[in-house]
Design an enzyme around this catalytic site. Structure first.
Site, PDB file in Angstrom:
ATOM      1  N   CYS A   2       0.825  -1.281  -0.043  1.00  0.00           N
ATOM      2  CA  CYS A   2       0.010   0.204   0.013  1.00  0.00           C
ATOM      3  C   CYS A   2       0.753   1.328   0.042  1.00  0.00           C
ATOM      4  CB  CYS A   2      -1.011  -0.005   1.213  1.00  0.00           C
ATOM      5  SG  CYS A   2      -1.918  -1.167   1.194  1.00  0.00           S
ATOM      6  N   ARG A  27       3.992  -0.202  -4.750  1.00  0.00           N
ATOM      7  CA  ARG A  27       3.765  -0.805  -3.370  1.00  0.00           C
ATOM      8  C   ARG A  27       2.656  -1.431  -3.135  1.00  0.00           C
ATOM      9  NH1 ARG A  27       6.844   1.986   0.587  1.00  0.00           N
ATOM     10  NH2 ARG A  27       5.332   1.467   2.067  1.00  0.00           N
ATOM     11  N   TRP A  72      -2.441  -2.880  -1.655  1.00  0.00           N
ATOM     12  CA  TRP A  72      -2.272  -4.384  -1.704  1.00  0.00           C
ATOM     13  C   TRP A  72      -3.221  -5.044  -0.520  1.00  0.00           C
ATOM     14  CZ3 TRP A  72      -0.081  -8.061   1.237  1.00  0.00           C
ATOM     15  CH2 TRP A  72       0.284  -9.208   0.631  1.00  0.00           C
ATOM     16  N   ASN A  98      -1.930   2.370   5.515  1.00  0.00           N
ATOM     17  CA  ASN A  98      -0.942   1.521   4.974  1.00  0.00           C
ATOM     18  C   ASN A  98      -0.719   0.627   6.341  1.00  0.00           C
ATOM     19  OD1 ASN A  98       1.337   0.124   3.929  1.00  0.00           O
ATOM     20  ND2 ASN A  98       2.728   2.098   4.207  1.00  0.00           N
ATOM     21  N   GLY A  99      -0.883  -0.585   6.033  1.00  0.00           N
ATOM     22  CA  GLY A  99      -0.646  -1.377   7.284  1.00  0.00           C
ATOM     23  C   GLY A  99      -1.638  -2.529   7.771  1.00  0.00           C
ATOM     24  N   GLU A 466      18.135 -17.474  -5.140  1.00  0.00           N
ATOM     25  CA  GLU A 466      17.826 -15.716  -5.651  1.00  0.00           C
ATOM     26  C   GLU A 466      17.329 -16.145  -6.970  1.00  0.00           C
ATOM     27  OE1 GLU A 466      16.837 -13.322  -4.894  1.00  0.00           O
ATOM     28  OE2 GLU A 466      17.326 -11.985  -6.462  1.00  0.00           O
ATOM     29  N   LYS A 470      13.814 -14.853  -8.845  1.00  0.00           N
ATOM     30  CA  LYS A 470      13.572 -14.117 -10.013  1.00  0.00           C
ATOM     31  C   LYS A 470      12.606 -14.216 -10.912  1.00  0.00           C
ATOM     32  CE  LYS A 470      14.734 -11.101  -8.498  1.00  0.00           C
ATOM     33  NZ  LYS A 470      15.051 -10.710  -7.130  1.00  0.00           N
ATOM     34  N   GLU A 473       8.920 -14.749  -9.826  1.00  0.00           N
ATOM     35  CA  GLU A 473       8.128 -13.740  -9.710  1.00  0.00           C
ATOM     36  C   GLU A 473       7.803 -13.047 -10.728  1.00  0.00           C
ATOM     37  OE1 GLU A 473       9.877 -10.426  -6.991  1.00  0.00           O
ATOM     38  OE2 GLU A 473      11.750 -11.336  -7.542  1.00  0.00           O
ATOM     39  N   HIS A 489      19.533 -36.396  -3.371  1.00  0.00           N
ATOM     40  CA  HIS A 489      18.779 -36.910  -2.155  1.00  0.00           C
ATOM     41  C   HIS A 489      17.180 -36.439  -2.295  1.00  0.00           C
ATOM     42  CE1 HIS A 489      22.181 -37.378   0.069  1.00  0.00           C
ATOM     43  NE2 HIS A 489      22.817 -36.047  -0.421  1.00  0.00           N
ATOM     44  N   LYS A 583       6.350  -4.119  -3.639  1.00  0.00           N
ATOM     45  CA  LYS A 583       7.771  -3.815  -3.445  1.00  0.00           C
ATOM     46  C   LYS A 583       8.234  -3.902  -1.965  1.00  0.00           C
ATOM     47  CE  LYS A 583      11.834  -2.509  -5.144  1.00  0.00           C
ATOM     48  NZ  LYS A 583      12.613  -3.424  -5.637  1.00  0.00           N
TER      49      LYS A 583
HETATM   50  C1  F6R Z   1      12.235 -10.117  -4.761  1.00  0.00           C
HETATM   51  C2  F6R Z   1      12.151  -8.966  -3.999  1.00  0.00           C
HETATM   52  C3  F6R Z   1      11.801  -9.272  -2.595  1.00  0.00           C
HETATM   53  C4  F6R Z   1      12.456  -8.452  -1.553  1.00  0.00           C
HETATM   54  C5  F6R Z   1      11.900  -8.566   0.045  1.00  0.00           C
HETATM   55  C6  F6R Z   1      12.565  -7.826   0.995  1.00  0.00           C
HETATM   56  O1  F6R Z   1      12.802  -9.563  -6.009  1.00  0.00           O
HETATM   57  O2  F6R Z   1      12.083  -7.978  -4.127  1.00  0.00           O
HETATM   58  O3  F6R Z   1      11.894 -10.706  -2.073  1.00  0.00           O
HETATM   59  O4  F6R Z   1      13.566  -8.544  -1.612  1.00  0.00           O
HETATM   60  O5  F6R Z   1      10.557  -8.326   0.053  1.00  0.00           O
HETATM   61  O6  F6R Z   1      12.618  -6.298   0.750  1.00  0.00           O
HETATM   62  P1  F6R Z   1      13.521  -5.350   1.156  1.00  0.00           P
HETATM   63  O7  F6R Z   1      14.865  -5.611   0.660  1.00  0.00           O
HETATM   64  O8  F6R Z   1      13.015  -3.911   0.946  1.00  0.00           O
HETATM   65  O9  F6R Z   1      13.641  -5.764   2.829  1.00  0.00           O
END
Ligand code: F6R
Length: 588
Positions: A2, A27, A72, A98-99, A466, A470, A473, A489, A583
């Site tokens: 949000c 967001r 969101w 927001n929250g 990681e 990527k 998502e 395993h 985000k």
């Molecule tokens: C993946 C991504 C998320 C953030 C996670 C932590 O591409 O962006 O997994 O890495 O939500 O966010 P931050 O780094 O802002 O604490």
């Protein structure tokens, strides 16, 4: 999670908050809404992406004061009714949040017993009704907001627009909120991106602070009602950095920016890095904690500290860390990694350590963020605004700083700087059109696959994890990362004819073993995509990356970021706004 915004000033407030919502859209993007004051409060809200909305679509008269929200959803489905802002019964004020109000059920029950009606399924409406209830006692909106806000449990921030005294009120506890102070204008927002166009002068609100914006602004302690003076800080980001420029998407723009962001990350005070390394060496129990991508950086960091500094560091995702609270004491040290500096799970991990008087060192991107301000020491990674939901350039900057800290902990700071500067140069050379085109072709080839597996060993095990997120998502293909040795395993049963498997083959002590693991997969029909400085007969497809020893995680993740981007494009998806994601994850 949000985005909220409020504006009072000489510009058309409707236009300012609409554009601000577009900057904040990353967001949350399931629905949006605007409340503007022009005599009465007019409200427009809808489901869908605010980026598609024009000023004309809103059919709102120009005004000097407005608040807005991009959602969101947490409580209540995605529909117009649940979208914010929410009106008070008499339409004298409207509110955005927001929250999460963790005790919303209890509060809602109490208010229902008092006869209040609820029109939405949201926790936010509870705040509105609670303020209305308190107003019956004080008849003073500021006091009613304060009393109501103090009853909320959870991390949240609110902005309220009031018709009668033409004032905006905003309060925070746990969720980010900042006030931009321009010339004859004030703008409140959840993060700096919408403020940049108007001003670089910012006040970062702290927990339990309330700001009122009438003719000027005043800040109060929410619990004591005492007015407080706060320092105005200057943002270092440039508004141009938050624009897409000639790129079709922020994701590819931010990937390409790694040509210089890794170098920028290394612009730090050497003495501070060395002192932090000393703190790490002296601590009794060091934990690296982050969420999602930042968590993977932390895991890679544990290998960097082991390999380079021969130092044991524990790792946990932010949400899991509180389980280890028994082992935290005053000599414990937490290394926190976060792009936004606002992630709720990471903040909770910090609180767990700070309750026991342990220390926190953070690596963050957003200046003035809560994590930065609550840390004992903080390093800014200097990546500039990261707008695409999927983290890319922040990751490699965080990795660079983790590796630098490991070198400093080994008393080899200069050697670390030489390696990382060379890595940054090599990334600059690697990121070219030919490289991207080859990855685009690879994406076309594998875009219809059901599964993609990724393997790595050592620090590149973290990079396998990681790489998987990527791909997941932005392309929605099932992707999974494994430690190379773990496949036999169990997961090897999943390999079928032509299943793509990405293998990170760094030129280090893990090389022979990871090549054997790749061969085990190939023998069962897997299609091996090797990410390595040198080709190998086991690879069906080779992605050439520079040989940069302990910095291999940096150069290895970049081609997979590009591959993920082109997989999204090939599947006709918006890489900047993946479904279900936001985000900045400011809820637990
Ligand atoms: C993946 C991504 C998320 C953030 C996670 C932590 O591409 O962006 O997994 O890495 O939500 O966010 P931050 O780094 O802002 O604490």
């Amino acid at each position: 999670m949000c985005g909220i915004i409020g504006y009072k000033g000489n510009k058309n407030a409707v236009e300012v908050v609409l554009n601000g919502l577009k900057d904040l859209e990353y967001r949350g993007y399931d629905s949006w809404g605007i409340a503007s004051l022009n005599g009465g409060i007019s409200l427009v809200k809808d489901v869908g992406k605010v980026s598609l909305i024009t000023l004309e679509d809103l059919k709102l008269d120009p005004s000097k004061m407005a608040i807005a929200h991009t959602r969101w959803s947490t409580h209540g489905s995605v529909n117009q009714t649940n979208a914010h802002p929410h009106f008070s019964g008499n339409e004298n004020f409207a509110l955005v949040q927001n929250g999460i109000v963790e005790n919303y059920q209890e509060l809602r029950g109490e208010l229902k017993e008092k006869g209040y009606q609820f029109n939405t399924e949201t926790d936010t409406e509870v705040i509105v009704r609670l303020i209305e209830d308190k107003l019956k006692i004080t008849n003073n909106l500021k006091e009613a907001i304060m009393t109501a806000f103090n009853k909320l449990k959870g991390r949240n921030a609110i902005v309220v627009i009031n018709k009668e005294n033409q004032t905006i009120y905003a309060a925070r506890n746990g969720s980010p909120l900042m006030l931009g102070i321009g010339e004859d204008e004030f703008i409140l927002a959840s993060d700096p991106s919408p403020l940049l166009k108007h001003t670089k002068n910012i006040i970062f609100l702290d927990d339990y602070e309330l700001v009122t914006i009438g003719d000027t602004y005043h800040i109060y302690n929410l619990q004591t009602n005492q007015e407080i003076q706060k320092e105005i800080q200057t943002l270092t980001w440039d508004p141009e950095q938050a624009k897409k420029g000639d790129y079709p998407h922020f994701m590819i723009k931010e990937i390409m920016e790694q040509k210089h962001t890794i170098k920028q990350a290394l612009v730090q005070d050497p003495e501070l890095i060395k002192n932090l390394a000393k703190e790490i060496n002296l601590a009794f129990g060091v934990y690296a904690v982050g969420c999602g991508t930042a968590g993977k950086v932390c895991l890679a960091g544990t290998y960097a500290f082991s390999d380079i500094a021969k130092k044991h560091i524990n790792f946990a995702f932010g949400s899991e860390f509180p389980n280890f609270h028994h082992f935290i004491q005053s000599r414990s040290l937490l290394i926190v990694v976060s792009q936004s500096g606002e992630t709720a799970d990471t903040l909770e991990a910090m609180e767990t350590v700070q309750e026991k008087n342990g220390k926190v060192v953070s690596l963050v991107n957003v200046m003035g963020s809560t994590i930065m301000r609550k840390s004992d020491y903080s390093l800014l990674i200097n990546a500039g605004p990261e707008i695409a939901v999927c983290s890319t350039k922040a990751t490699t900057s965080q990795l660079a700083l983790m590796i630098l800290l490991a070198y400093a902990a080994a008393d080899r700071y200069d050697e670390g700087m030489v390696l990382l500067k060379n890595t940054a140069d090599q990334v600059g050379l690697m990121l070219n059109e030919e490289f991207n085109n080859s990855l685009q072709q690879l994406a076309e080839k594998i875009k219809d696959q059901r599964d993609i597996y990724i393997i790595g060993r050592g620090a590149n095990y973290a990079i396998a994890l990681e790489a998987a997120i990527k791909i997941q998502e932005v392309s929605y293909i099932h992707a999974e990362g494994f430690a190379g040795g773990e496949l036999k395993h169990g997961p090897i049963a999943l390999i079928e004819e032509n299943t793509p498997c990405i293998a990170f083959v760094a030129n280090d002590e893990t090389k022979a073993d990871i090549l054997s693991n790749a061969m085990e997969i190939k023998s069962r029909g897997g299609y091996i995509i090797g990410v390595a400085p040198e080709n190998n007969e086991v690879f069906n497809y080779w992605i050439k990356v520079p040989d940069v020893s302990y910095a291999s995680p940096i150069v290895n993740i970049i081609p997979i970021q590009i591959l993920a981007y082109y997989l999204a494009i090939a599947r006709d998806l918006d890489p900047d706004k993946p479904r279900n994601l936001a985000k900045s994850v400011t809820v637990k």
